[in-house]
Write a protein that holds these residues in place. Structure first.
Motif, PDB file in Angstrom:
ATOM      1  N   TYR A  94      35.828  35.320 -75.968  1.00 43.85           N
ATOM      2  CA  TYR A  94      36.953  35.030 -76.860  1.00 43.85           C
ATOM      3  C   TYR A  94      38.197  35.690 -76.288  1.00 43.85           C
ATOM      4  O   TYR A  94      38.272  36.914 -76.176  1.00 43.85           O
ATOM      5  CB  TYR A  94      36.663  35.548 -78.270  1.00 43.85           C
ATOM      6  CG  TYR A  94      37.834  35.403 -79.213  1.00 43.85           C
ATOM      7  CD1 TYR A  94      38.180  34.158 -79.713  1.00 43.85           C
ATOM      8  CD2 TYR A  94      38.591  36.519 -79.572  1.00 43.85           C
ATOM      9  CE1 TYR A  94      39.267  34.024 -80.571  1.00 43.85           C
ATOM     10  CE2 TYR A  94      39.676  36.380 -80.433  1.00 43.85           C
ATOM     11  CZ  TYR A  94      40.004  35.132 -80.924  1.00 43.85           C
ATOM     12  OH  TYR A  94      41.080  34.998 -81.763  1.00 43.85           O
ATOM     13  N   VAL A 121      35.503  25.867 -74.548  1.00 41.25           N
ATOM     14  CA  VAL A 121      35.039  25.495 -75.889  1.00 41.25           C
ATOM     15  C   VAL A 121      36.272  25.346 -76.778  1.00 41.25           C
ATOM     16  O   VAL A 121      36.924  26.329 -77.124  1.00 41.25           O
ATOM     17  CB  VAL A 121      34.085  26.559 -76.461  1.00 41.25           C
ATOM     18  CG1 VAL A 121      33.496  26.069 -77.784  1.00 41.25           C
ATOM     19  CG2 VAL A 121      32.975  26.881 -75.474  1.00 41.25           C
ATOM     20  N   LEU A 143      34.313  22.911 -81.947  1.00 42.11           N
ATOM     21  CA  LEU A 143      33.671  23.788 -82.930  1.00 42.11           C
ATOM     22  C   LEU A 143      33.822  23.234 -84.339  1.00 42.11           C
ATOM     23  O   LEU A 143      32.867  23.239 -85.127  1.00 42.11           O
ATOM     24  CB  LEU A 143      34.275  25.188 -82.830  1.00 42.11           C
ATOM     25  CG  LEU A 143      33.919  25.934 -81.543  1.00 42.11           C
ATOM     26  CD1 LEU A 143      34.922  27.042 -81.258  1.00 42.11           C
ATOM     27  CD2 LEU A 143      32.497  26.488 -81.616  1.00 42.11           C
ATOM     28  N   GLY A 158      36.532  30.571 -75.136  1.00 42.62           N
ATOM     29  CA  GLY A 158      37.311  30.097 -76.266  1.00 42.62           C
ATOM     30  C   GLY A 158      38.615  30.861 -76.382  1.00 42.62           C
ATOM     31  O   GLY A 158      38.711  32.018 -75.972  1.00 42.62           O
ATOM     32  N   ALA A 182      29.609  34.166 -74.631  1.00 49.09           N
ATOM     33  CA  ALA A 182      30.794  33.489 -75.162  1.00 49.09           C
ATOM     34  C   ALA A 182      31.966  34.456 -75.071  1.00 49.09           C
ATOM     35  O   ALA A 182      31.879  35.590 -75.546  1.00 49.09           O
ATOM     36  CB  ALA A 182      30.568  33.076 -76.612  1.00 49.09           C
ATOM     37  N   MET A 201      32.319  29.980 -82.701  1.00 52.89           N
ATOM     38  CA  MET A 201      31.688  30.137 -81.379  1.00 52.89           C
ATOM     39  C   MET A 201      30.728  31.318 -81.345  1.00 52.89           C
ATOM     40  O   MET A 201      29.686  31.267 -80.678  1.00 52.89           O
ATOM     41  CB  MET A 201      32.768  30.292 -80.309  1.00 52.89           C
ATOM     42  CG  MET A 201      32.227  30.433 -78.899  1.00 52.89           C
ATOM     43  SD  MET A 201      33.509  30.466 -77.615  1.00 52.89           S
ATOM     44  CE  MET A 201      34.280  32.046 -77.980  1.00 52.89           C
TER      45      MET A 201
END
Length: 514
Positions: free
Chosen positions: A210, A190, A195, A116, A208, A236
């Motif tokens: 970021y 993502v 989201l 993300g 995940a 996320m």
């Protein structure tokens, strides 16, 4: 794959507090054999989902005629042929559990890595894919699946993508394809839209990642303001078993707070040695980008053959994610060294070395800042010429940001079509042009990307880097609601550099220089 009855779907919706009313018509035991919201894809036994602002009752009629045995909707329709219906409170929130159930929770049989951020998602996903695929090749596994803004591969489907993160029904279908194909890893981008609208609910990321955030995707059809955008991004973390957070990103304190919703998290940085994964000693060596990463398990050197110093940040993020997944160091090194992402930082040079053309997907403020800044650093004696556009009726802030950045760095800017949709290209280009002009940079509006690339190449009189951004290797251009076939920027560059190389004026000029 197990099929469920209409009653079981109704019970599922009730259990997640989504069911408002169920009209079963005595057909509770009807077995559902397909799930879709596309009336053109309906087959006998389908549970049809009525969704979307542009939904028409005719779609439902078409679905029933094609064999739909029931439908899910926020409202009940008076159809010619009566079929059972499940009325839900929120169709978007109802779709993920329906999809997860129909596709038998395929995500649970995969190791899923999600990326993300505003910039770097696709590059990072393909770095990760190269690492995983090297690991799989060495251990007898299958090529990993990938869902990105560039393309899709799930073991069954391999095609160009037109959306960053699919709707939940397609998302779970891709995961089912992967599992049924023997695939065990999936890398995916993502998006904030995914989201915000709950597409990735009812699944979990093993890791995940970021990456960053800047103001983007602000428009009436995306996010109403930056708060809506960043709050969507933060969702996320709650879906992650483990998370990786960039300490160098803007608003990092908010990201760190949200990361507490993950099972656990680690940090990475190119600036802060206290990060769990610290990237340092970044330099170019024999045409490669070399850097070191220090963590509690190792202090090792890695290299990238994909151009762009700014990509080290993505690479360190992926080193962290791969380490959390216990992928051996040798495959992290080999994967990063060979990693490529189609349409990302593809370099082509004329025979006389005067023209360097860079084809990249850069399309927002962060990616432009990194691309133009890195180009100026790596090619200090070259002019920069930019060729780009912006999508229609979306992310309006980009027009200002990209115009100002390109205008600041460039000798000239060509403004071209870039998925204009229903908005006139001239209108989009003029909107961008006002900001280019603020930097006293010459510009030209040429709708056809090929014409602009040709002119930019053939007019080069001194060492120049052409930054051709936004479309990469995409083979379609969105006009209206249609994706029309088009040549890729890469194809244009290859053809016109060849023409440049054999142009009598350039050949004669180079002979005179000799």
């Amino acid at each position: 794959m197990k099929n469920y009855t209409l009653k079981e779907y109704a019970d599922l919706l009730s259990s997640v507090d989504m069911l408002a009313e169920a009209e079963m018509m005595g057909r509770e035991e009807t077995v559902i054999t397909y799930l879709t919201y596309d009336s053109r894809a309906v087959t006998p036994g389908t549970l049809f989902i009525c969704k979307g602002a542009a939904f028409k009752e005719q779609y439902l009629e078409n679905a029933i005629r094609a064999g739909a045995v029931a439908y899910v909707s926020e409202v009940q329709y008076e159809t010619e042929t009566k079929v059972p219906c499940l009325i839900v409170k929120d169709i978007r929130k109802a779709m993920p559990p329906l999809a997860e159930m129909y596709f038998n929770k395929a995500w649970q049989e995969l190791t899923v890595i999600g990326f993300g951020g505003t910039k770097g998602k696709s590059t990072s996903a393909y770095y990760m894919k190269a690492i995983v695929d090297d690991y799989m090749a060495a251990t007898g596994g299958k090529e990993s699946a990938v869902l990105s803004s560039i393309d899709i591969y799930d073991g069954v489907i391999r095609q160009e993508s037109h959306i960053t993160t699919p709707e939940s029904v397609e998302l779970h279908e891709h995961m089912r394809h992967a599992v049924d194909s023997g695939i065990t890893y999936l890398e995916m981008e993502v998006s904030s839209q995914a989201l915000k609208y709950d597409r990735v609910n009812n699944m979990q990321f093993d890791v995940a990642v970021y990456l960053n955030i800047s103001e983007d995707h602000i428009s009436p059809i995306e996010h109403k303001d930056f708060e809506d955008y960043i709050s969507s991004k933060m969702k996320m973390f709650a879906l992650a078993k483990q998370a990786v957070v960039n300490l160098d990103a803007d608003f990092v304190e908010r990201a760190l707070k949200a990361a507490e919703d993950a099972g656990s998290f680690k940090t990475f940085s190119l600036k802060d040695p206290s990060a769990d994964f610290y990237g340092y000693n970044i330099h170019k060596e024999d045409g490669e980008i070399v850097f070191s990463v220090k963590c509690d398990k190792f202090d090792e050197t890695f290299s990238l053959t994909m151009p762009g110093l700014f990509n080290v940040e993505n690479a360190v993020a992926v080193v962290a994610a791969a380490t959390l997944l216990n992928i051996p160091l040798e495959y992290i090194k080999s994967g990063l060294h060979r990693a490529r992402s189609s349409g990302r930082m593809e370099l082509y040079t004329s025979a006389d070395k005067r023209v360097t053309a860079v084809v990249d997907y850069a399309h927002n403020k962060l990616s432009f800042e990194k691309l133009f800044g890195s180009t100026r650093e790596e090619y200090p004696d070259h002019d920069i010429v930019a060729i780009f556009g912006c999508p229609g009726y979306k992310a309006y802030i980009r027009r200002k940001d990209l115009g100002l950045i390109a205008g600041e760095y460039s000798k000239k800017v060509y403004l071209v079509a870039e998925d204009p949709g229903k908005e006139p290209v001239q209108q989009i280009s003029e909107d961008i042009a006002q900001y280019v002009a603020q930097k006293n940079c010459p510009y030209e509006i040429i709708e056809d990307r090929g014409v602009a690339i040709h002119k930019a190449i053939m007019e080069c009189k001194r060492p120049t880097v052409l930054l051709i951004t936004g479309k990469g290797n995409e083979t379609r251009q969105k006009y209206g609601t249609i994706y029309a076939d088009c040549r890729t920027d890469v194809e244009y560059v290859k053809e016109y550099l060849e023409e440049y190389n054999h142009s009598p004026s350039h050949v004669l000029e180079n002979q005179n220089l000799d």
